[in-house]
Write an enzyme that holds these catalytic residues in place. Structure first.
Site, PDB file in Angstrom:
ATOM      1  N   GLY A 276     -19.266 -56.906 -31.635  1.00 46.87           N
ATOM      2  CA  GLY A 276     -20.043 -58.053 -31.287  1.00 46.87           C
ATOM      3  C   GLY A 276     -21.027 -57.578 -30.707  1.00 46.87           C
ATOM      4  O   GLY A 276     -21.568 -58.666 -30.379  1.00 46.87           O
ATOM      5  N   GLU A 319     -15.226 -51.041 -30.294  1.00 40.73           N
ATOM      6  CA  GLU A 319     -15.382 -51.618 -32.073  1.00 40.73           C
ATOM      7  C   GLU A 319     -16.790 -52.626 -32.296  1.00 40.73           C
ATOM      8  O   GLU A 319     -16.603 -53.055 -33.197  1.00 40.73           O
ATOM      9  CB  GLU A 319     -14.654 -52.970 -31.980  1.00 40.73           C
ATOM     10  CG  GLU A 319     -12.502 -51.812 -31.674  1.00 40.73           C
ATOM     11  CD  GLU A 319     -11.764 -53.448 -31.439  1.00 40.73           C
ATOM     12  OE1 GLU A 319     -10.788 -53.168 -31.728  1.00 40.73           O
ATOM     13  OE2 GLU A 319     -12.122 -54.673 -31.453  1.00 40.73           O
ATOM     14  N   PRO A 320     -17.988 -51.587 -32.603  1.00 42.91           N
ATOM     15  CA  PRO A 320     -18.806 -52.221 -33.021  1.00 42.91           C
ATOM     16  C   PRO A 320     -18.977 -52.058 -34.713  1.00 42.91           C
ATOM     17  O   PRO A 320     -18.375 -50.851 -34.940  1.00 42.91           O
ATOM     18  CB  PRO A 320     -20.068 -51.366 -31.885  1.00 42.91           C
ATOM     19  CG  PRO A 320     -19.932 -49.984 -32.211  1.00 42.91           C
ATOM     20  CD  PRO A 320     -17.693 -49.923 -31.602  1.00 42.91           C
ATOM     21  N   TYR A 366     -22.619 -69.629 -42.383  1.00 43.96           N
ATOM     22  CA  TYR A 366     -23.514 -69.674 -41.095  1.00 43.96           C
ATOM     23  C   TYR A 366     -24.825 -70.124 -40.707  1.00 43.96           C
ATOM     24  O   TYR A 366     -25.491 -69.601 -39.816  1.00 43.96           O
ATOM     25  CB  TYR A 366     -23.080 -68.416 -40.161  1.00 43.96           C
ATOM     26  CG  TYR A 366     -22.053 -67.166 -40.335  1.00 43.96           C
ATOM     27  CD1 TYR A 366     -20.738 -67.321 -40.205  1.00 43.96           C
ATOM     28  CD2 TYR A 366     -21.878 -66.112 -41.393  1.00 43.96           C
ATOM     29  CE1 TYR A 366     -19.911 -67.106 -39.825  1.00 43.96           C
ATOM     30  CE2 TYR A 366     -20.534 -65.141 -41.036  1.00 43.96           C
ATOM     31  CZ  TYR A 366     -19.282 -65.940 -40.767  1.00 43.96           C
ATOM     32  OH  TYR A 366     -18.320 -65.321 -40.869  1.00 43.96           O
ATOM     33  N   CYS A 393     -24.783 -71.543 -58.761  1.00 37.51           N
ATOM     34  CA  CYS A 393     -24.517 -73.556 -58.913  1.00 37.51           C
ATOM     35  C   CYS A 393     -24.542 -74.055 -58.428  1.00 37.51           C
ATOM     36  O   CYS A 393     -23.354 -74.926 -57.647  1.00 37.51           O
ATOM     37  CB  CYS A 393     -23.824 -73.610 -60.541  1.00 37.51           C
ATOM     38  SG  CYS A 393     -23.976 -72.014 -61.981  1.00 37.51           S
TER      39      CYS A 393
HETATM   40  C1  LIG Z   1     -15.421 -58.382 -36.198  1.00 39.11           C
HETATM   41  C2  LIG Z   1     -14.701 -57.542 -35.037  1.00 39.11           C
HETATM   42  C3  LIG Z   1     -15.203 -56.276 -34.806  1.00 39.11           C
HETATM   43  C4  LIG Z   1     -16.409 -56.158 -34.718  1.00 39.11           C
HETATM   44  O1  LIG Z   1     -17.598 -57.065 -34.615  1.00 39.11           O
HETATM   45  P1  LIG Z   1     -19.011 -56.854 -34.980  1.00 39.11           P
HETATM   46  O2  LIG Z   1     -19.745 -58.186 -34.698  1.00 39.11           O
HETATM   47  O3  LIG Z   1     -18.711 -56.619 -36.195  1.00 39.11           O
HETATM   48  O4  LIG Z   1     -18.983 -55.746 -34.174  1.00 39.11           O
HETATM   49  C5  LIG Z   1     -14.331 -56.283 -33.196  1.00 39.11           C
HETATM   50  N1  LIG Z   1     -13.319 -55.890 -33.051  1.00 39.11           N
HETATM   51  C6  LIG Z   1     -12.833 -57.013 -34.053  1.00 39.11           C
HETATM   52  C7  LIG Z   1     -11.095 -57.171 -33.675  1.00 39.11           C
HETATM   53  C8  LIG Z   1     -13.011 -58.254 -35.485  1.00 39.11           C
HETATM   54  O5  LIG Z   1     -12.684 -59.188 -34.874  1.00 39.11           O
END
Ligand SMILES: *Cc1c(COP(=O)(O)O)cnc(C)c1O
Length: 465
Positions: A276, A319-320, A366, A393
């Site tokens: 995130g 988890e980027p 968004y 469209c």
């Molecule tokens: C979407 C997601 C991510 C990655 O999010 P980013 O905003 O792309 O960094 C990481 N972990 C989980 C569980 C997610 O659902």
């Protein structure tokens, strides 16, 4: 709403902007994007008019060295910050953008890959990457997905509900194996955009609630399940987050649960603090903290917990997705119809391109903002208030809501939209039977096809008549 300027002078300024730590974390254009002496944009030594001539448009253009360097920066930052703890792993969130070659590059930089479906996991496996370098996510995993994860020995399956906990236990029991699992906890921290809310807003589909006690019930149940190997807790608080505060708040909550587990005799050697991390799409977006700053903050929260709880330090994963791939890729469109429309304060020029919401749904989904720049030439014409739209469209088929573009922009020009690497191709559709664009990587003057452009014949192949 800010008006982004797509003029050459402003883009040169953006391209030349000094970046903190040399990491270019506030960059909107990829690291090797430049304006050549003849006025055209070039990425990694490939002039974009040459790319358009060879590959056609619309085409996603990946600056592969930039993506790799962003991945490496995360890995170094986490390794360094978590060295005094039990080390770190960085999982690239494959859903942001995935191809076999991209997965190989991430693994070559020392990352693992997060997957959230059979398709994502099989793409990574097809790249020759072992399951042990993958995680499996999802709030509604199928039996086939869980079986594939167990068969290929994924590092962990992130359990999202009590129902799924029992389902994974059952499948692992049938196969006579132990499933390595994390539990995804709902911390009540929700972040996104520029703020975070630490209230108990839990009315959403993901995770095991801490506030209602479901999370602790799940820990006890998983620890007692003979075919589950509970190794860690997981939290993911949102996306496009531009401050460290939400992460620190969520980490503290997850670590308090880990301390509680420790008191019950449940040892949890790992924690995962999710993805995130925000990027800039336009110059109006705040410059996000660097990976180094995020890593230091997360490690500090963990160190504090270790000191207070007396528990062994956990190994920390993150988890980027977006922050690795978004700024590394631009979209190259050809300009078609150009039309002036009267609006209250004068007029607006609508510049139509040969793609739109089928290759970038984020503005419609968004209200995401982007910028754009003329890619095949510079112009000395005055700047006009413009809107870049697609060819679908729908009047909501907008690519860039507000951008200043030269008044002489015309059919046949090339237009580049930066920072489309995350959730662009990944969310592409065939709306209006448009074919998905090609994705090409550029590096050191070379063009490599990564995902070929779909053809209408590809689409007709699904039609059984
Ligand atoms: C979407 C997601 C991510 C990655 O999010 P980013 O905003 O792309 O960094 C990481 N972990 C989980 C569980 C997610 O659902």
């Amino acid at each position: 709403m800010s008006i982004e300027s797509g003029s050459q002078s402003v883009n040169l300024e953006q391209l030349a902007a000094p970046e903190p730590d040399g990491e270019r974390y506030g960059a909107i254009w990829s690291a090797h994007t430049e304006r050549l002496g003849n006025g055209e944009l070039s990425v990694a030594g490939v002039p974009l008019s040459r790319l358009a001539a060879e590959c056609g448009t619309p085409t996603f253009v990946l600056d592969s060295a930039d993506a790799r360097s962003r991945a490496r920066t995360w890995k170094h930052a986490m390794d360094e910050a978590c060295a005094p703890l039990a080390g770190a792993d960085v999982y690239y969130a494959g859903k942001a953008f995935l191809s076999k070659q991209f997965a190989r590059w991430m693994v070559a930089e020392g990352l693992h890959i997060d997957t959230a479906s059979e398709g994502e996991l099989r793409t990574v496996l097809a790249a020759g990457i072992p399951g042990s370098a993958c995680g499996l996510h999802g709030n509604n995993k199928s039996r086939a997905e869980i079986e594939l994860a167990l068969e290929t020995g994924v590092a962990h399956i992130v359990i999202d509900s009590l129902d799924e906990l029992d389902f994974v236990e059952k499948i692992a029991a049938e196969r006579g194996v132990q499933a390595p699992v994390y539990l995804r906890l709902t911390t009540g921290v929700h972040a996104g955009g520029h703020e975070f809310i630490a209230t108990a807003h839990e009315d959403q589909k993901f995770g095991l609630s801490i506030s209602t006690g479901v999370a602790r019930e799940a820990m006890k149940r998983a620890a007692a399940a003979p075919h589950l190997n509970l190794i860690g807790l997981h939290s993911h608080i949102g996306s496009q987050i531009a401050s460290v505060d939400g992460f620190a708040a969520a980490a503290a909550i997850v670590l308090a649960e880990r301390a509680w587990a420790g008191e019950q005799g449940i040892a949890l050697p790992e924690i995962d603090l999710g993805g995130g991390y925000g990027v800039r799409y336009t110059s109006a977006d705040p410059v996000p903290p660097t990976p180094h700053m995020f890593a230091q903050e997360l490690a500090a929260a963990v160190a504090e917990h270790v000191r207070r709880s007396g528990l062994p330090a956990p190994r920390v994963s993150i988890e980027p997705g977006r922050s690795i791939v978004a700024p590394a890729m631009l979209m190259l469109y050809s300009v078609g119809t150009v039309k002036d429309v009267a609006i209250d304060s004068g007029k607006r020029t609508y510049v139509s391109v040969d793609g739109g919401m089928s290759d970038n749904i984020r503005p419609a989904l968004y209200e995401a903002d982007y910028t754009a720049a003329l890619a095949n030439r510079v112009s000395t014409a005055e700047l006009r208030r413009a809107r870049v739209v697609g060819k679908h469209c729908e009047s909501g088929d907008i690519v860039v809501r507000n951008v200043a573009l030269p008044a002489d922009i015309h059919r046949g020009d090339l237009l580049a939209v930066p920072a489309v690497g995350a959730y662009g191709y990944a969310m592409a559709s065939n709306y209006n039977m448009l074919t998905k664009p090609a994705v090409v990587a550029v590096d050191d003057g070379r063009i490599t096809q990564m995902l070929r452009r779909q053809s209408v014949d590809d689409l007709l192949a699904y039609d059984l008549g």
